[in-house]
Design a protein around this motif. Sequence first.
Motif, PDB file in Angstrom:
ATOM      1  N   VAL A  62       2.321  -0.532  -0.559  1.00 26.13           N
ATOM      2  CA  VAL A  62       2.828  -1.808  -1.058  1.00 26.13           C
ATOM      3  C   VAL A  62       3.713  -1.589  -2.281  1.00 26.13           C
ATOM      4  CG1 VAL A  62       2.219  -4.085  -1.958  1.00 26.13           C
ATOM      5  CG2 VAL A  62       0.813  -3.012  -0.173  1.00 26.13           C
ATOM      6  N   ALA A  63       4.969  -2.034  -2.196  1.00 24.86           N
ATOM      7  CA  ALA A  63       5.890  -1.927  -3.323  1.00 24.86           C
ATOM      8  C   ALA A  63       5.612  -3.039  -4.321  1.00 24.86           C
ATOM      9  CB  ALA A  63       7.328  -2.020  -2.836  1.00 24.86           C
ATOM     10  N   LEU A  69       6.982   1.454  -8.253  1.00 33.23           N
ATOM     11  CA  LEU A  69       5.624   1.751  -7.820  1.00 33.23           C
ATOM     12  C   LEU A  69       5.403   1.378  -6.364  1.00 33.23           C
ATOM     13  CD1 LEU A  69       3.510   0.449 -10.840  1.00 33.23           C
ATOM     14  CD2 LEU A  69       3.763   2.828 -10.135  1.00 33.23           C
ATOM     15  N   ARG A  70       4.661   2.201  -5.664  1.00 33.91           N
ATOM     16  CA  ARG A  70       4.117   1.894  -4.347  1.00 33.91           C
ATOM     17  C   ARG A  70       2.632   2.226  -4.413  1.00 33.91           C
ATOM     18  NH1 ARG A  70       8.077   0.790  -0.629  1.00 33.91           N
ATOM     19  NH2 ARG A  70       6.526   0.891   1.044  1.00 33.91           N
ATOM     20  N   LEU A  71       1.802   1.210  -4.238  1.00 36.71           N
ATOM     21  CA  LEU A  71       0.374   1.359  -4.479  1.00 36.71           C
ATOM     22  C   LEU A  71      -0.433   0.836  -3.303  1.00 36.71           C
ATOM     23  CD1 LEU A  71       0.273  -0.020  -8.146  1.00 36.71           C
ATOM     24  CD2 LEU A  71       0.210   2.392  -7.465  1.00 36.71           C
ATOM     25  N   PRO A  72      -1.722   1.220  -3.219  1.00 34.49           N
ATOM     26  CA  PRO A  72      -2.603   0.558  -2.262  1.00 34.49           C
ATOM     27  C   PRO A  72      -2.636  -0.950  -2.543  1.00 34.49           C
ATOM     28  CG  PRO A  72      -3.638   2.531  -3.139  1.00 34.49           C
ATOM     29  CD  PRO A  72      -2.400   2.298  -3.955  1.00 34.49           C
ATOM     30  N   ALA A  73      -2.950  -1.732  -1.544  1.00 32.75           N
ATOM     31  CA  ALA A  73      -2.805  -3.183  -1.651  1.00 32.75           C
ATOM     32  C   ALA A  73      -3.537  -3.786  -2.840  1.00 32.75           C
ATOM     33  CB  ALA A  73      -3.280  -3.842  -0.351  1.00 32.75           C
ATOM     34  N   ALA A 111      -1.116  -8.666   0.527  1.00 31.23           N
ATOM     35  CA  ALA A 111      -1.657  -8.752   1.894  1.00 31.23           C
ATOM     36  C   ALA A 111      -0.537  -8.753   2.919  1.00 31.23           C
ATOM     37  CB  ALA A 111      -2.509 -10.012   2.025  1.00 31.23           C
ATOM     38  N   ALA A 112       0.542  -9.464   2.627  1.00 27.84           N
ATOM     39  CA  ALA A 112       1.656  -9.540   3.576  1.00 27.84           C
ATOM     40  C   ALA A 112       2.340  -8.193   3.750  1.00 27.84           C
ATOM     41  CB  ALA A 112       2.668 -10.584   3.095  1.00 27.84           C
ATOM     42  N   LEU A 113       2.604  -7.504   2.636  1.00 30.35           N
ATOM     43  CA  LEU A 113       3.292  -6.219   2.715  1.00 30.35           C
ATOM     44  C   LEU A 113       2.411  -5.136   3.326  1.00 30.35           C
ATOM     45  CD1 LEU A 113       5.217  -6.230  -0.695  1.00 30.35           C
ATOM     46  CD2 LEU A 113       6.107  -6.754   1.588  1.00 30.35           C
ATOM     47  N   ARG A 114       1.121  -5.209   3.081  1.00 31.39           N
ATOM     48  CA  ARG A 114       0.198  -4.200   3.622  1.00 31.39           C
ATOM     49  C   ARG A 114       0.070  -4.306   5.144  1.00 31.39           C
ATOM     50  NH1 ARG A 114      -2.386  -1.340   6.067  1.00 31.39           N
ATOM     51  NH2 ARG A 114      -4.253  -0.140   5.574  1.00 31.39           N
ATOM     52  N   THR A 115       0.178  -5.513   5.675  1.00 32.72           N
ATOM     53  CA  THR A 115      -0.086  -5.720   7.099  1.00 32.72           C
ATOM     54  C   THR A 115       1.132  -6.198   7.881  1.00 32.72           C
ATOM     55  OG1 THR A 115      -0.883  -7.968   6.644  1.00 32.72           O
ATOM     56  CG2 THR A 115      -2.518  -6.205   6.656  1.00 32.72           C
ATOM     57  N   ASN A 116       2.305  -6.072   7.273  1.00 33.75           N
ATOM     58  CA  ASN A 116       3.557  -6.378   7.969  1.00 33.75           C
ATOM     59  C   ASN A 116       3.611  -7.828   8.436  1.00 33.75           C
ATOM     60  OD1 ASN A 116       6.127  -5.498   8.838  1.00 33.75           O
ATOM     61  ND2 ASN A 116       5.398  -5.228  10.940  1.00 33.75           N
ATOM     62  N   ARG A 117       3.341  -8.750   7.528  1.00 34.99           N
ATOM     63  CA  ARG A 117       3.407 -10.168   7.840  1.00 34.99           C
ATOM     64  C   ARG A 117       4.777 -10.742   7.428  1.00 34.99           C
ATOM     65  NH1 ARG A 117      -1.015 -11.291  11.006  1.00 34.99           N
ATOM     66  NH2 ARG A 117      -0.703 -13.494  10.495  1.00 34.99           N
ATOM     67  N   SER A 118       5.040 -11.955   7.832  1.00 30.40           N
ATOM     68  CA  SER A 118       6.336 -12.579   7.574  1.00 30.40           C
ATOM     69  C   SER A 118       6.343 -13.319   6.244  1.00 30.40           C
ATOM     70  CB  SER A 118       6.651 -13.576   8.690  1.00 30.40           C
ATOM     71  OG  SER A 118       5.766 -14.687   8.618  1.00 30.40           O
ATOM     72  N   GLY A 119       7.538 -13.788   5.872  1.00 27.55           N
ATOM     73  CA  GLY A 119       7.644 -14.602   4.673  1.00 27.55           C
ATOM     74  C   GLY A 119       6.859 -15.890   4.792  1.00 27.55           C
ATOM     75  N   GLY A 438       9.807  -6.974   3.202  1.00 23.22           N
ATOM     76  CA  GLY A 438       9.684  -5.844   2.293  1.00 23.22           C
ATOM     77  C   GLY A 438      10.977  -5.484   1.604  1.00 23.22           C
ATOM     78  N   PRO A 439      12.071  -5.275   2.348  1.00 28.82           N
ATOM     79  CA  PRO A 439      13.344  -4.948   1.706  1.00 28.82           C
ATOM     80  C   PRO A 439      13.833  -6.026   0.761  1.00 28.82           C
ATOM     81  CG  PRO A 439      13.426  -4.370   4.032  1.00 28.82           C
ATOM     82  CD  PRO A 439      12.138  -5.115   3.817  1.00 28.82           C
TER      83      PRO A 439
END
Length: 446
Positions: A62-63, A69-73, A111-119, A438-439
Amino acid sequence: MESTTKWPAELAGMSWSGLSPTERHAGIVLLRDALGIASAGTRATGIEPALNALRALGSGEVAVPWTDLRLPAAQAGLATSALVHAWDFDDTHDDAVVHAMAVALPAALAAALRTNRSGADLLDGVVVGVQALSRLSLAIGPQHGMVRTASLGAPAAAAAAARTLGLGAEGIGNAMALALSSAGSPHSRQVVENSAVNKRLQPGFAVQAGLTAAFLAQAGVEGPSGWADGGYGLLAKASDPAGVLFAPGWEGANLSLKPYPACRYTHAAIAAAAEAGLGIAHTRISSVDVHVPDGAAYALVSRPFERRGRPVIDAQFSIPWLVAAQLVTGTVDLTTIAGPTLLDTDVETFAARVTVHQDRHGTAAMAPATVVLRTDDGRTHEATAPMAGSPEHPLTEERIAAKTAACARVGGHDPDGTVAAIAALAERLADLSPAGLGPALAALGA
């Protein structure tokens, strides 16, 4: 008493698309405010070593916005919350007395970035997190020693993350139940008494616990069914919890944006001082009397100013210092707290002339303040100001943009570019795909 057991189902049914146009506009403004404040977060006292410590614990998926930084969720949620709350400049629910976006946004984002969810999934979590924290706080009311953002943030963050993960009513309920052990501390206000800089991290620790609880719930781990109104539940002593929890409307529309980077209880006094002292040189002012409500919350900011801990916290939680800064320098903004004014001996000396009277009995927790100045010619100058930034007295679009620009400047970012980028992101966030979320967030501060 009506049962609160169906509240998770109520939260599961809440969504960004289900808000009214007015509520969605309020949500977009809240997103802009939180992301803008976070742009200055890395420059706040105590944040850099905290981020370095999280970096040393290990990298993850997760950014963290405005950093590399990129860290665990769970740690990313803590870090993002710390950036939002770093300058005590974030939104406040004036009745619930919580900083909602410092909990809801980081939890849903991680949670969204960790599990590839949408906006849209992210925003659904924000909606639920704001609602959960605000309604829990309104239901239990003030508690001795409790900073409610910190003490109720874990179940609210759990709800936000669980909604983003799409867990449904049972999953949201279990996530909030699993966070129960991290909630309700009667000691969180000690950081204010001692002017401790780790106040910046308190909501983040709640987010960290809430995210962990949500991922455990996703894995099928269950919590106690009576987490809300059981004998030892969060709402066990509340008089009418269901009446509060199930009231109509989204609490995000009731949040206030801070015009000053300081404790919300100080804001009306600063505004009144600015009005009363307009055109008067501070050298002509012999004394200043400030009249505010009574109560324990105001007591902490009404004390005579002195250095009790870290200077930035000492200043942000002191009506005498902040009123002095306004009258001596002519302004209170982020550069007042982040710059040389913080250690200005003229401001500190003038603060001794400011006396705060807690003589407004029976008024609301967040209420107007009156400032009375006495000048060397024997005249008095008086002004009363409301709580600016509230839904009743909202900040203008120009002032919101100026606030974001000032935060970007302190954070070392391009002010105009940051204002534009954040506004554009907030407007299109609901339409971002999992691949685009993410981007878009990583571009902040790139």
